[in-house]
Design a protein around this motif. Structure first.
Motif, PDB file in Angstrom:
ATOM      1  N   PHE A 108       0.824  -1.209   0.000  1.00 16.03           N
ATOM      2  CA  PHE A 108       0.000   0.000   0.000  1.00 16.03           C
ATOM      3  C   PHE A 108       0.859   1.261   0.000  1.00 16.03           C
ATOM      4  N   MET A 109       2.003   1.222   0.705  1.00 15.84           N
ATOM      5  CA  MET A 109       2.840   2.411   0.784  1.00 15.84           C
ATOM      6  C   MET A 109       3.506   2.736  -0.548  1.00 15.84           C
ATOM      7  N   GLU A 110       3.551   1.787  -1.455  1.00 17.30           N
ATOM      8  CA  GLU A 110       4.039   2.074  -2.806  1.00 17.30           C
ATOM      9  C   GLU A 110       3.160   3.122  -3.485  1.00 17.30           C
ATOM     10  N   LYS A 111       1.891   3.232  -3.022  1.00 12.50           N
ATOM     11  CA  LYS A 111       0.959   4.238  -3.528  1.00 12.50           C
ATOM     12  C   LYS A 111       0.752   5.353  -2.496  1.00 12.50           C
ATOM     13  N   PHE A 112       1.611   5.369  -1.459  1.00  8.83           N
ATOM     14  CA  PHE A 112       1.512   6.340  -0.364  1.00  8.83           C
ATOM     15  C   PHE A 112       0.163   6.226   0.336  1.00  8.83           C
ATOM     16  N   GLN A 113      -0.222   4.959   0.566  1.00  9.18           N
ATOM     17  CA  GLN A 113      -1.437   4.658   1.311  1.00  9.18           C
ATOM     18  C   GLN A 113      -1.104   3.681   2.437  1.00  9.18           C
ATOM     19  N   THR A 114      -2.096   3.459   3.307  1.00 14.10           N
ATOM     20  CA  THR A 114      -1.953   2.489   4.395  1.00 14.10           C
ATOM     21  C   THR A 114      -3.005   1.402   4.233  1.00 14.10           C
ATOM     22  N   THR A 115      -2.819   0.292   4.933  1.00 13.95           N
ATOM     23  CA  THR A 115      -3.779  -0.808   4.853  1.00 13.95           C
ATOM     24  C   THR A 115      -5.069  -0.467   5.586  1.00 13.95           C
ATOM     25  N   HIS A 116      -5.027   0.524   6.431  1.00 17.39           N
ATOM     26  CA  HIS A 116      -6.134   0.853   7.327  1.00 17.39           C
ATOM     27  C   HIS A 116      -6.379   2.365   7.270  1.00 17.39           C
ATOM     28  N   THR A 117      -7.444   2.822   7.882  1.00 19.92           N
ATOM     29  CA  THR A 117      -7.655   4.261   8.012  1.00 19.92           C
ATOM     30  C   THR A 117      -6.655   4.801   9.021  1.00 19.92           C
TER      31      THR A 117
END
Length: 288
Positions: free
Chosen positions: A221-230
């Motif tokens: 997910f961090m490859e897209k600058f996101q997290t698995t959770h809120t």
């Protein structure tokens, strides 16, 4: 402010202003999958790497606390077993969290002695860089020696009460993590995890995906600058704004060392109070 409690620390003076700023900008209701949030995460990671001298090849993740980091590392990074070197309460708690999930070997040592460097068993060696419970700190030189004597093991380092306060050589460890309520001067509820390429390779090798916070999923997910959770979006925003104000870690570390020297010098001279740690080689620079 001087406190006789080791944390949470007093928050940075501009935090109230930044919370109001976040409210006006809509950060408090920001969708964590939105382009705006991904930009915020990307900018925060860039500031962390710049201000703390984190290698460009290292990956940064955002979790809820150092305690969650303990559990995630046991789940996703330990194949067979780990070894925990500790001299205080937080290192011992980390061991207990790990033992609830995987086999773990305890290597306790006295708080007045240096970290014992030797070859150790286990996939991961777990070290508390700055033991908040007693005011001790492990030198970068000892970490370097430990790494040299254990070339196949990954080094995981809890730097909760030292990251952002003193200069750390991140190249000496494979996973560094810290909650933000100490040297970062932020409200609790966020932690920073820094992973080396070696750690990422181990995560892919084990490919553990059984938990919402499994490292394999978090890294993807961090490859897209996101997290698995809120995530704690407000916490990330406050971290970003504080990092913008923060001087480079070399400057901060020099000032912290000078302040610690002044406090220890004062305590060494008085007959009323004495430093708990007598051995100057292992005294913490951030928790006196």
């Amino acid at each position: 402010m001087t406190s006789f409690y080791p944390g949470p620390s007093e928050v940075y003076s501009r935090i109230p202003r930044y919370v109001q700023e976040a409210h006006r900008a809509g950060v408090l209701s920001m969708n964590h999958r939105s382009a705006a949030c991904m930009v915020l995460v990307k900018q925060t990671i860039a500031e962390l790497k710049k201000k703390l001298r984190i290698p460009k090849s290292y990956t940064i993740l955002f979790l809820s606390s150092a305690t969650e980091c303990w559990e995630v590392l046991a789940q996703s990074l330990v194949a067979e077993s780990s070894t925990h070197l500790y001299n205080g309460a937080f290192g011992k708690k980390w061991l207990a969290y790990t033992q609830a999930l995987k086999p773990a070997t305890a290597v306790p040592f006295h708080h007045e002695t240096e970290l014992p460097v030797a070859p150790y068993p286990g996939d991961v060696l777990c070290i508390t860089h700055n033991e908040t419970s007693n005011g001790t700190q492990v030198s970068m030189q000892l970490l370097k020696q430990l790494r040299q004597q254990n070339p196949k093991a990954l080094l995981a380092i809890d730097a909760t009460s030292s990251m952002a306060g003193v200069a750390l050589d991140f190249s000496l460890g494979d996973v560094w993590f810290a909650s933000v309520q100490k040297c970062f001067g932020l409200p609790a509820g966020l932690s920073v995890m820094v992973c080396s390429p070696r750690a990422l390779a181990r995560v892919q090798e084990l490919n553990e995906r059984q938990h919402y916070n499994s490292l394999r999923s978090q890294i993807q997910f961090m490859e897209k600058f996101q997290t698995t959770h809120t995530p704690n979006v407000l916490g990330i925003y406050l971290l970003y704004r504080v990092l913008q104000d923060l001087e480079l870690i070399g400057v901060v570390s020099k000032r912290v060392h000078q302040q610690a020297a002044a406090w220890y010098g004062l305590l060494d001279q008085t007959k009323i109070l004495q430093p708990f740690i007598k051995n100057k080689q292992v005294r913490s620079q951030t928790v006196v």
